[in-house]
Design a protein around this motif. Structure first.
Motif, PDB file in Angstrom:
ATOM      1  N   VAL A 157      -5.439  15.709 -34.233  1.00 48.59           N
ATOM      2  CA  VAL A 157      -6.815  16.188 -34.149  1.00 48.59           C
ATOM      3  C   VAL A 157      -7.451  15.654 -32.879  1.00 48.59           C
ATOM      4  O   VAL A 157      -7.527  14.423 -32.682  1.00 48.59           O
ATOM      5  CB  VAL A 157      -7.633  15.758 -35.387  1.00 48.59           C
ATOM      6  CG1 VAL A 157      -9.081  16.237 -35.269  1.00 48.59           C
ATOM      7  CG2 VAL A 157      -6.992  16.298 -36.662  1.00 48.59           C
ATOM      8  N   THR A 158      -7.914  16.558 -32.014  1.00 48.05           N
ATOM      9  CA  THR A 158      -8.469  16.155 -30.719  1.00 48.05           C
ATOM     10  C   THR A 158      -9.905  16.598 -30.518  1.00 48.05           C
ATOM     11  O   THR A 158     -10.545  16.185 -29.556  1.00 48.05           O
ATOM     12  CB  THR A 158      -7.624  16.734 -29.574  1.00 48.05           C
ATOM     13  OG1 THR A 158      -7.664  18.173 -29.645  1.00 48.05           O
ATOM     14  CG2 THR A 158      -6.178  16.261 -29.670  1.00 48.05           C
ATOM     15  N   LYS A 159     -10.401  17.467 -31.410  1.00 44.87           N
ATOM     16  CA  LYS A 159     -11.756  17.996 -31.266  1.00 44.87           C
ATOM     17  C   LYS A 159     -12.346  18.240 -32.654  1.00 44.87           C
ATOM     18  O   LYS A 159     -11.662  18.050 -33.670  1.00 44.87           O
ATOM     19  CB  LYS A 159     -11.735  19.290 -30.460  1.00 44.87           C
ATOM     20  CG  LYS A 159     -10.948  20.403 -31.132  1.00 44.87           C
ATOM     21  CD  LYS A 159     -10.975  21.685 -30.295  1.00 44.87           C
ATOM     22  CE  LYS A 159     -10.225  22.803 -31.009  1.00 44.87           C
ATOM     23  NZ  LYS A 159     -10.280  24.074 -30.229  1.00 44.87           N
ATOM     24  N   THR A 160     -13.585  18.670 -32.707  1.00 44.29           N
ATOM     25  CA  THR A 160     -14.226  18.945 -33.980  1.00 44.29           C
ATOM     26  C   THR A 160     -13.372  19.927 -34.779  1.00 44.29           C
ATOM     27  O   THR A 160     -13.042  21.013 -34.300  1.00 44.29           O
ATOM     28  CB  THR A 160     -15.637  19.519 -33.765  1.00 44.29           C
ATOM     29  OG1 THR A 160     -16.430  18.529 -33.096  1.00 44.29           O
ATOM     30  CG2 THR A 160     -16.286  19.881 -35.085  1.00 44.29           C
ATOM     31  N   THR A 161     -13.019  19.528 -35.992  1.00 43.56           N
ATOM     32  CA  THR A 161     -12.047  20.275 -36.789  1.00 43.56           C
ATOM     33  C   THR A 161     -12.476  20.310 -38.250  1.00 43.56           C
ATOM     34  O   THR A 161     -12.886  19.284 -38.807  1.00 43.56           O
ATOM     35  CB  THR A 161     -10.654  19.619 -36.688  1.00 43.56           C
ATOM     36  OG1 THR A 161     -10.230  19.629 -35.320  1.00 43.56           O
ATOM     37  CG2 THR A 161      -9.635  20.345 -37.549  1.00 43.56           C
ATOM     38  N   THR A 171     -14.214  17.556 -42.695  1.00 40.25           N
ATOM     39  CA  THR A 171     -14.749  17.918 -41.384  1.00 40.25           C
ATOM     40  C   THR A 171     -14.766  16.678 -40.491  1.00 40.25           C
ATOM     41  O   THR A 171     -15.370  15.653 -40.838  1.00 40.25           O
ATOM     42  CB  THR A 171     -16.171  18.483 -41.501  1.00 40.25           C
ATOM     43  OG1 THR A 171     -16.136  19.701 -42.261  1.00 40.25           O
ATOM     44  CG2 THR A 171     -16.755  18.779 -40.131  1.00 40.25           C
ATOM     45  N   TYR A 172     -14.080  16.781 -39.351  1.00 38.91           N
ATOM     46  CA  TYR A 172     -14.032  15.701 -38.362  1.00 38.91           C
ATOM     47  C   TYR A 172     -14.848  16.147 -37.151  1.00 38.91           C
ATOM     48  O   TYR A 172     -14.548  17.169 -36.529  1.00 38.91           O
ATOM     49  CB  TYR A 172     -12.591  15.427 -37.949  1.00 38.91           C
ATOM     50  CG  TYR A 172     -11.656  15.181 -39.122  1.00 38.91           C
ATOM     51  CD1 TYR A 172     -11.845  14.101 -39.977  1.00 38.91           C
ATOM     52  CD2 TYR A 172     -10.584  16.045 -39.371  1.00 38.91           C
ATOM     53  CE1 TYR A 172     -10.992  13.870 -41.055  1.00 38.91           C
ATOM     54  CE2 TYR A 172      -9.721  15.823 -40.440  1.00 38.91           C
ATOM     55  CZ  TYR A 172      -9.930  14.745 -41.280  1.00 38.91           C
ATOM     56  OH  TYR A 172      -9.075  14.519 -42.342  1.00 38.91           O
ATOM     57  N   ILE A 173     -15.867  15.370 -36.810  1.00 38.55           N
ATOM     58  CA  ILE A 173     -16.782  15.759 -35.737  1.00 38.55           C
ATOM     59  C   ILE A 173     -16.601  14.845 -34.523  1.00 38.55           C
ATOM     60  O   ILE A 173     -16.676  13.619 -34.638  1.00 38.55           O
ATOM     61  CB  ILE A 173     -18.248  15.713 -36.219  1.00 38.55           C
ATOM     62  CG1 ILE A 173     -18.460  16.767 -37.313  1.00 38.55           C
ATOM     63  CG2 ILE A 173     -19.212  15.944 -35.054  1.00 38.55           C
ATOM     64  CD1 ILE A 173     -19.857  16.783 -37.889  1.00 38.55           C
ATOM     65  N   PHE A 174     -16.356  15.462 -33.370  1.00 39.80           N
ATOM     66  CA  PHE A 174     -16.308  14.782 -32.082  1.00 39.80           C
ATOM     67  C   PHE A 174     -17.572  15.182 -31.320  1.00 39.80           C
ATOM     68  O   PHE A 174     -17.721  16.349 -30.921  1.00 39.80           O
ATOM     69  CB  PHE A 174     -15.057  15.186 -31.298  1.00 39.80           C
ATOM     70  CG  PHE A 174     -13.771  14.655 -31.861  1.00 39.80           C
ATOM     71  CD1 PHE A 174     -13.075  13.660 -31.187  1.00 39.80           C
ATOM     72  CD2 PHE A 174     -13.266  15.138 -33.061  1.00 39.80           C
ATOM     73  CE1 PHE A 174     -11.874  13.164 -31.701  1.00 39.80           C
ATOM     74  CE2 PHE A 174     -12.083  14.657 -33.580  1.00 39.80           C
ATOM     75  CZ  PHE A 174     -11.374  13.652 -32.899  1.00 39.80           C
ATOM     76  N   LEU A 175     -18.471  14.255 -31.119  1.00 37.50           N
ATOM     77  CA  LEU A 175     -19.773  14.598 -30.559  1.00 37.50           C
ATOM     78  C   LEU A 175     -19.677  15.170 -29.151  1.00 37.50           C
ATOM     79  O   LEU A 175     -20.429  16.095 -28.808  1.00 37.50           O
ATOM     80  CB  LEU A 175     -20.688  13.372 -30.571  1.00 37.50           C
ATOM     81  CG  LEU A 175     -21.082  12.868 -31.973  1.00 37.50           C
ATOM     82  CD1 LEU A 175     -22.009  11.672 -31.860  1.00 37.50           C
ATOM     83  CD2 LEU A 175     -21.750  13.979 -32.778  1.00 37.50           C
ATOM     84  N   ASP A 176     -18.790  14.639 -28.320  1.00 37.07           N
ATOM     85  CA  ASP A 176     -18.656  15.183 -26.963  1.00 37.07           C
ATOM     86  C   ASP A 176     -18.278  16.657 -27.020  1.00 37.07           C
ATOM     87  O   ASP A 176     -18.756  17.476 -26.228  1.00 37.07           O
ATOM     88  CB  ASP A 176     -17.611  14.402 -26.174  1.00 37.07           C
ATOM     89  CG  ASP A 176     -18.097  13.028 -25.756  1.00 37.07           C
ATOM     90  OD1 ASP A 176     -19.324  12.799 -25.858  1.00 37.07           O
ATOM     91  OD2 ASP A 176     -17.274  12.194 -25.367  1.00 37.07           O
ATOM     92  N   ASP A 177     -17.422  17.005 -27.967  1.00 40.29           N
ATOM     93  CA  ASP A 177     -17.003  18.394 -28.131  1.00 40.29           C
ATOM     94  C   ASP A 177     -18.153  19.251 -28.646  1.00 40.29           C
ATOM     95  O   ASP A 177     -18.366  20.378 -28.182  1.00 40.29           O
ATOM     96  CB  ASP A 177     -15.822  18.442 -29.112  1.00 40.29           C
ATOM     97  CG  ASP A 177     -15.444  19.853 -29.511  1.00 40.29           C
ATOM     98  OD1 ASP A 177     -15.205  20.671 -28.616  1.00 40.29           O
ATOM     99  OD2 ASP A 177     -15.401  20.128 -30.721  1.00 40.29           O
ATOM    100  N   VAL A 178     -18.931  18.724 -29.583  1.00 43.82           N
ATOM    101  CA  VAL A 178     -20.071  19.464 -30.137  1.00 43.82           C
ATOM    102  C   VAL A 178     -21.105  19.738 -29.045  1.00 43.82           C
ATOM    103  O   VAL A 178     -21.613  20.855 -28.900  1.00 43.82           O
ATOM    104  CB  VAL A 178     -20.723  18.667 -31.287  1.00 43.82           C
ATOM    105  CG1 VAL A 178     -22.058  19.296 -31.694  1.00 43.82           C
ATOM    106  CG2 VAL A 178     -19.784  18.597 -32.488  1.00 43.82           C
TER     107      VAL A 178
END
Length: 578
Positions: free
Chosen positions: A144-148, A168-175
């Motif tokens: 997992v590398t981004k919001t998924t 739900t996995y949240i990556f803020l930079d991606d969001v």
């Protein structure tokens, strides 16, 4: 007759054809017993755990003393083949939440021989019965590398599949840097509601602006997060069909569909500190009136419906602080429309506050009405796409009334702007006739007088200039037991727009009751007593207490609203905040 079959509907609905019991069973688990005609001799009993939608549960044909889930439902006939067992739930090595660095997630299932199916596009993996499963087969850890939005279900031949689990996995930079093109590449439509341009991306003019650049992470972590995950067609299919149409596409106020359509959805709520979290499957609907036009506002309100067909028929969670109610069969995700930075009218954007409606609920709570409607702010995501600032608030319907004041929800009416949302309007108009006759004794039996007075007083005091005879207020009560009517603030976004605003419009008397009640001396005295209670001597509507409530909500949303600007800015919003 001996060897025969009898169908009894355990739904409490005696109006439909057939034999109906006066009670319902709880899909989360319950007990039922069968007695002889003497009412005391116990013939049979079963205690069951959580049930599955559209899956029959009964005695196994092969093991008469064993209760199992059945492959087919056979009302009016003998039970058929039973599932051998129930596949265990899937387990994830990483829990939902916020992440900064890539990671691997492992999915496991304790049932030997089970196959795990997963999806990353929001759709349901596997299948309810185990036949014709969808998604990819899990064979090794997922990177997992981004919001998924990861969903998984385990199946095994001859066994009832597991429930679907969602993380739900949240990556803020991606969001923060997500673009319109990212969503289009994932198959989301480029237009909504005929030809209106769809909106999925964040605004680089905001998140790259020095004023906000270092605040975007803090803004997205400032309040709880709600993640909605579902097949994208449930929201965005352009089929104008009640069964297959996307609820976000056909939502225009004058369109042919949308508001009554309901779709399955996974709902996760979690906070950055991990202290508040739940996951539940439920139904979702579009909500609202004029704001359902994307030309007017690209962000729409949504309603959650907890029903046994999705899993549990109630959300059982201590959602609101100091609240005696912890079971909810519906909730509202208010997206805001009037006096916000997403509004089409520049004058309304200049008055952006986002706190007005919840402040009105808070006022009614402070005035002593425990069922006035609790709520708090959340950031909403749809399939991992940040959607904006919302208010998760109670819905004043029949079950809400019963939860706080007792009674059978099936015997309680709920009114929205004069129309029934639960029950009928029969007792409503019976009450109106009593008011018109000015029979004070009867009026006091049919109406919670203090609730009506305080609701009226607050709308006058705050200057609700969007109070209509057919909308923007609610009531509940009446019904078969003629319970006292109680009144609720709803959609009060046009209050406190300037320091001299008071009175209501376009209707001065939306229920049509006040103009008769104020002819009754006892009512006038009671009204004066409530004015004195709330507007003097440190009462709920005195200046200091009003300011304290307003500032508390303002502080709650002040940082979070920056993310809303970055997602749904309209021309001029940045100048307003600067």
């Amino acid at each position: 007759a001996a060897g025969g079959y009898l169908i009894i509907w355990l739904d409490g609905d005696t109006a439909d054809p057939g034999l109906h019991a006066s009670f319902e069973l709880n899909a989360a688990g319950d007990e039922i017993a069968l007695f002889d005609k003497d009412g005391s001799t116990l013939l049979d009993t079963v205690t069951f755990e959580r049930q599955r939608s559209d899956i029959s549960y009964g005695r196994s044909p092969a093991e008469p003393d064993a209760w199992k889930y059945l492959v087919l439902a056979t009302p009016g006939g003998s039970n058929t083949v039973a599932f051998e067992g129930v596949v265990g739930d899937t387990k994830f090595s990483r829990d939902r939440g916020f992440y900064e660095a890539p990671f691997d997630v492992t999915i496991t299932c304790d049932t030997p021989g089970a196959t795990i199916y997963y999806t990353l596009d929001g759709s349901e993996p596997g299948s309810v019965t185990g036949r014709f499963p969808k998604g990819d087969i899990y064979t090794s850890p997922l990177h997992v590398t981004k919001t998924t939005c990861l969903r998984a279900r385990a199946i095994k031949d001859g066994w009832l599949p597991s429930n679907t689990d969602t993380q739900t996995y949240i990556f803020l930079d991606d969001v923060i840097t997500r673009t319109q093109g990212d969503a289009l590449a994932e198959g989301y439509p480029s237009t909504w509601y005929n030809s209106y341009p769809a909106d999925y991306g964040m605004d680089p003019e905001v998140y790259d602006d020095p004023t906000y650049r270092d605040l975007m992470d803090d803004a997205l972590l400032a309040i709880p997060t709600v993640s909605l995950v579902t097949g994208k067609d449930n929201f965005f299919s352009k089929t104008n069909d009640p069964e297959t149409g996307g609820i976000y596409i056909y939502t225009g106020h004058s369109s042919t569909g949308g508001q009554d359509w309901e779709r399955p959805v996974s709902v996760e709520l979690f906070t950055a500190d991990g202290l508040m979290e739940f996951h539940v499957d439920c139904g979702i609907r579009i909500q609202g009136g004029e704001n359902r036009n994307p030309q007017k506002c690209p962000k729409h309100s949504l309603g959650l419906r907890f029903r046994s067909e999705y899993g549990l028929n109630e959300l059982e969670f201590p959602l609101y602080e100091d609240c005696p109610v912890e079971d909810f069969d519906s909730l509202q995700l208010r997206g805001y429309f009037n006096n916000t930075w997403t509004h089409w009218d520049p004058s309304q954007r200049q008055r952006s506050q986002y706190v007005r409606d919840q402040w009105m609920h808070d006022c009614m709570l402070a005035m002593g009405h425990i069922d006035a409607g609790r709520g708090f702010f959340v950031h909403l995501y749809i399939n991992g796409i940040y959607w904006g600032l919302y208010n998760l608030v109670e819905r004043p319907v029949a079950t809400h009334y019963a939860a706080y004041h007792g009674g059978d929800p099936e015997r309680i009416d709920a009114i929205n702007g004069g129309s029934a949302t639960d029950g009928t309007t029969q007792v409503w108009y019976e009450t109106r006739n009593a008011v018109m006759s000015k029979d004070w004794t009867r009026i006091q039996e049919l109406i919670d007088i203090d609730s009506f007075i305080d609701w009226t007083l607050l709308n006058l005091f705050a200057g609700n200039v969007d109070l209509k005879t057919d909308g923007n207020w609610r009531a509940a009560g009446g019904g078969a037991d003629k319970r006292p009517w109680r009144f609720y603030v709803w959609d009060a976004e046009h209050v406190c727009e300037n320091v001299s605003q008071n009175g209501t419009s376009p209707s001065a008397d939306p229920t049509g009751w006040f103009s008769s009640l104020d002819d009754i001396e006892e009512f006038r005295i009671r009204f004066g007593d409530r004015v004195h209670k709330h507007l003097f001597n440190g009462g709920a509507l005195t200046a200091d207490r009003n300011a304290e409530r307003w500032l508390r909500r303002s502080d709650e949303v002040e940082m979070a609203v920056i993310a809303e600007i970055g997602r749904l800015d309209r021309t001029g919003a940045r100048r307003v905040i600067e």
